[in-house]
Design an enzyme around this catalytic site. Structure first.
Site, PDB file in Angstrom:
ATOM      1  CG  ASP A 186      -2.308   0.263   0.688  1.00 13.21           C
ATOM      2  OD1 ASP A 186      -2.591   1.431   0.151  1.00 13.21           O
ATOM      3  OD2 ASP A 186      -3.237   0.049   1.802  1.00 13.21           O
ATOM      4  CD  GLU A 225       0.889   4.162  -7.754  1.00  9.23           C
ATOM      5  OE1 GLU A 225       1.115   5.580  -7.779  1.00  9.23           O
ATOM      6  OE2 GLU A 225      -0.246   3.973  -8.221  1.00  9.23           O
ATOM      7  CD1 TRP A 226      -4.971   2.998  -3.626  1.00  8.13           C
ATOM      8  CD2 TRP A 226      -3.819   5.220  -2.694  1.00  8.13           C
ATOM      9  NE1 TRP A 226      -4.450   3.754  -1.474  1.00  8.13           N
ATOM     10  CE2 TRP A 226      -3.630   4.286  -1.442  1.00  8.13           C
ATOM     11  CE3 TRP A 226      -3.376   6.498  -2.616  1.00  8.13           C
ATOM     12  CZ2 TRP A 226      -3.276   4.968  -0.191  1.00  8.13           C
ATOM     13  CZ3 TRP A 226      -2.728   7.348  -1.472  1.00  8.13           C
ATOM     14  CH2 TRP A 226      -2.872   6.178  -0.454  1.00  8.13           C
ATOM     15  N   GLY A 227      -3.152   4.691  -8.729  1.00  7.60           N
ATOM     16  CA  GLY A 227      -3.140   4.859  -9.639  1.00  7.60           C
ATOM     17  C   GLY A 227      -2.370   6.824 -10.076  1.00  7.60           C
ATOM     18  CG  ASP A 247      -9.566   2.090  -0.961  1.00  5.86           C
ATOM     19  OD1 ASP A 247      -8.359   1.617  -2.555  1.00  5.86           O
ATOM     20  OD2 ASP A 247      -8.515   1.971   0.071  1.00  5.86           O
TER      21      ASP A 247
END
Length: 662
Positions: A186, A225-227, A247
């Protein structure tokens, strides 16, 4: 003469004969069907035998169902349910522990210490239990010093020092020795510390290789890293999968249709996904509270056409038979797990929000198709075979959800799609012709010049190669000045046995250069030929500035709304390829519209809304005017350099306001 030299000499002779007959200089471009006459037969080393690649991971992850409230008993219960429900038999193999398993203690040597009240026998015991069910085990960490549970505690108190920064190789060795097969990394700590995404995750990938050299095991790496650092530009071949958005489900939220659509759109990065590397739009919410059966099927359709990882997040021990059947539909999973390993792309949107997506499948003439209705009313949607790279000849259609044949249809197929729903099909038709390019050098990683495309857009590229090793070999591919991507080439059995793997590449109209390169410290495959085929529905056009000879460009392939357009050297990238729709929009990435309104206003991208500020008129004199303001698309300050920002300005006839659609 060596085998390589002999083959290359033969290839050169063939190329010279073809070049003389076809007046082609350099590489031989064979723009014809594969069933040609002997005079124009493909070079012997061009293969049509496709090698299978590693499909996207399938399994279960703890976060959506349990947040941080996990322990030995919860994970045992879910592993048991995965094994006995039919999920494992359908392909769901991973049992992944997410945030909450560790409270952040280390011993004097920096080794992780866990709470054995939660994990009797330690983490090796739970990994062994999972393996005992015939499954694989996954674990969670953070790239920074602290994990997400420290910054955003849910069902357990904030636990400091739950990240791996300063212990990358040490922790990865620990996970491997415990027996884990997969690790999600994460970014909460990385974000708070201001770390650089690409640098950090590549360091972690190197640490994973180093740990494997010690333990003899290797972990599947899931970058999360969520883009935010645009991992689709650099993560392929370093991570096995990488998140492309935030998320899908936040604590205390109900599943959101808007978020589902958003995550799906942002995961469509087709050049990055191939040969066992996958864009990840996040874990599934199928079966969680608030999801209807229809919504669950839509969710699975979206993730399947995208070739996304399938990590269920519902409580497997209490799920309904209906939820299980949706998660395990074999024909839907076959679309997701197709062993060509490619991603679906948007190939049509004749009417706003009535969309068609096509995915090239293993075999010849095989496609998956998703007809996607994003509106509030039922509507007919048509798929045309030609948009998919098939000929207009009759093709057979099958509904993946109902597992029934719809019949055979010439040129295309139309059906009604309910509001906010999708119809998922498989199509068997006739493959359109392509062009082949044979390497005439002795290089194992050659450069193919003059790879010609009649239109800008996304193309199917089959790469012929040999790999006599026992494991996959890697090389990079780069088209023009675009980003490099690592491609994995599975073994072929011998140095003279040729197979293909496939990628989706973005080509400019006209001549392109496709360059392969060895990766330092590793053995490259022997790459011999390319076959390039269009996916016409994914075609577009570049907008070339008359003053600059540079293209309208969205910086670094970003998806972020309000990103200002710029000038950049033309490369044929997807961030430079626009569709001028019948509604007047200029659409990039299939989902973002060029937008602006007043004099001096930045020209930016944004979600397509149908607003007048997103509609443009391409004029015969070379100007492009915004329909809301009537102002011209302008390179600010009449500058011509890379990075020049684009604005609206009063039309003045100057060359910095003139554009050539190519």
């Amino acid at each position: 003469m060596s085998r390589t030299a002999a083959r290359s000499w033969t290839s050169r002779v063939i190329a010279q004969v073809l070049a003389a007959g076809l007046a082609v200089a350099g590489l031989a471009s064979l723009d014809r069907p594969e069933t040609s006459s002997p005079l124009t037969a493909e070079p012997a080393a061009v293969s049509t035998h496709q090698n299978d690649v590693t499909p996207p991971p399938m399994g279960w992850a703890s976060w959506n169902g349990f947040l941080s409230s996990i322990d030995h008993n919860v994970i045992k219960q879910q592993a048991d349910a995965l094994a006995f429900s039919g999920m494992a038999a359908a392909g769901y193999k991973y049992v992944n522990l997410d945030d909450g398993w560790w409270q952040g203690q280390r011993d004097a040597n920096g080794n992780i210490v866990v709470d054995e009240n939660l994990w009797p026998g330690g983490m090796k015991a739970i990994a062994d239990y999972i393996h005992g069910k015939g499954l694989k085990a996954g674990i969670y960490t953070d790239a920074g010093k602290n994990g997400c549970g420290y910054y955003y505690p849910t069902t357990r108190p904030a636990a400091p020092n739950t990240g791996m920064e300063g212990h990358y190789q040490q922790d990865l060795e620990t996970f491997q020795r415990w027996g884990f097969d997969y690790v999600k990394i994460d970014w909460c700590g990385g974000k708070e510390e201001g770390l650089d995404q690409e640098t950090t995750y590549k360091q972690i990938a190197a640490a994973n290789e180093a740990a494997s050299a010690v333990t003899g095991r290797k972990l599947v790496l899931s970058f999360c890293e969520w883009g935010t650092g645009r991992p689709w530009n650099w993560a392929t071949g370093y991570g096995d999968l990488w998140r492309t958005s935030h998320d899908l489900l936040q604590p205390k939220e109900s599943p959101s249709l808007t978020k589902m659509y958003h995550n799906f759109d942002e995961a469509l990065q087709p050049a990055a996904q191939h040969t066992g590397y996958y864009n990840d739009p996040d874990m599934l919410t199928v079966g969680v509270n608030g999801m209807t059966a229809a919504r669950n099927r839509l969710h699975m359709s979206l993730w399947s056409i995208a070739g996304a990882p399938l990590l269920a997040g519902n409580n497997l021990a209490t799920m309904s038979t209906e939820t299980r059947d949706i998660l395990t539909n074999p024909e839907v999973l076959a679309v997701n797990q197709d062993q060509r390993g490619l991603q679906g792309v948007k190939v049509a949107e004749d009417t706003r929000d009535l969309q068609v997506y096509g995915k090239v499948l293993a075999g010849t003439g095989k496609r998956a198709v998703m007809l996607f209705n994003r509106t509030g009313s039922a509507a007919n949607i048509t798929v045309r075979w030609a948009d998919l790279g098939l000929t207009p000849a009759s093709a057979s259609v099958r509904n993946a959800w109902t597992r029934t044949d719809a019949g055979s249809f010439g040129t295309g197929y139309t059906t009604s799609v309910p509001a906010n729903d999708a119809v998922l099909l498989t199509v068997s038709g006739t493959e359109a012709s392509g062009s082949t390019y044979e390497d005439t050098t002795t290089a194992t990683t050659p450069t193919f010049s003059n790879v010609t495309a009649s239109t800008a857009g996304t193309k199917l590229v089959d790469i012929t190669y040999a790999n006599r090793g026992s494991t996959a070999r890697k090389a990079t591919i780069q088209v023009n000045g675009q980003y490099k991507y690592v491609v994995a080439f599975p073994p072929t059995g011998s140095a003279t046995t040729y197979r293909t793997v496939s990628v989706l590449a973005h080509l400019a109209k006209g001549a392109n250069t496709v360059k392969f390169a060895a990766i330092s410290g590793s053995t490259a495959p022997d790459i011999d030929a390319l076959r390039v085929q269009g996916i016409p529905g994914a075609d577009g056009l570049a907008l070339v500035g008359s003053a600059s000879d540079r293209c309208l460009d969205i910086e670094k392939n970003t998806y972020v709304n309000s990103t200002q357009a710029q000038l950049w050297e033309c490369s044929g990238g997807r961030n430079q390829t626009f569709t001028h729709t019948s509604r007047g929009e200029l659409v990039v990435y299939g989902s973002k519209c060029l937008d602006a309104d007043a004099n001096g206003t930045k020209v930016v991208i944004g979600d397509c809304t149908g607003g007048t500020s997103q509609k443009w008129t391409v004029n015969s004199g070379g100007t492009i005017t915004n329909n809301l303001s009537g102002l011209c698309l302008d390179a600010s300050g009449a500058a011509t350099a890379n990075g020049t920002r684009l604005i609206l300005w009063t039309c003045n006839g100057q060359s910095n306001q003139k554009w050539t659609p190519t």
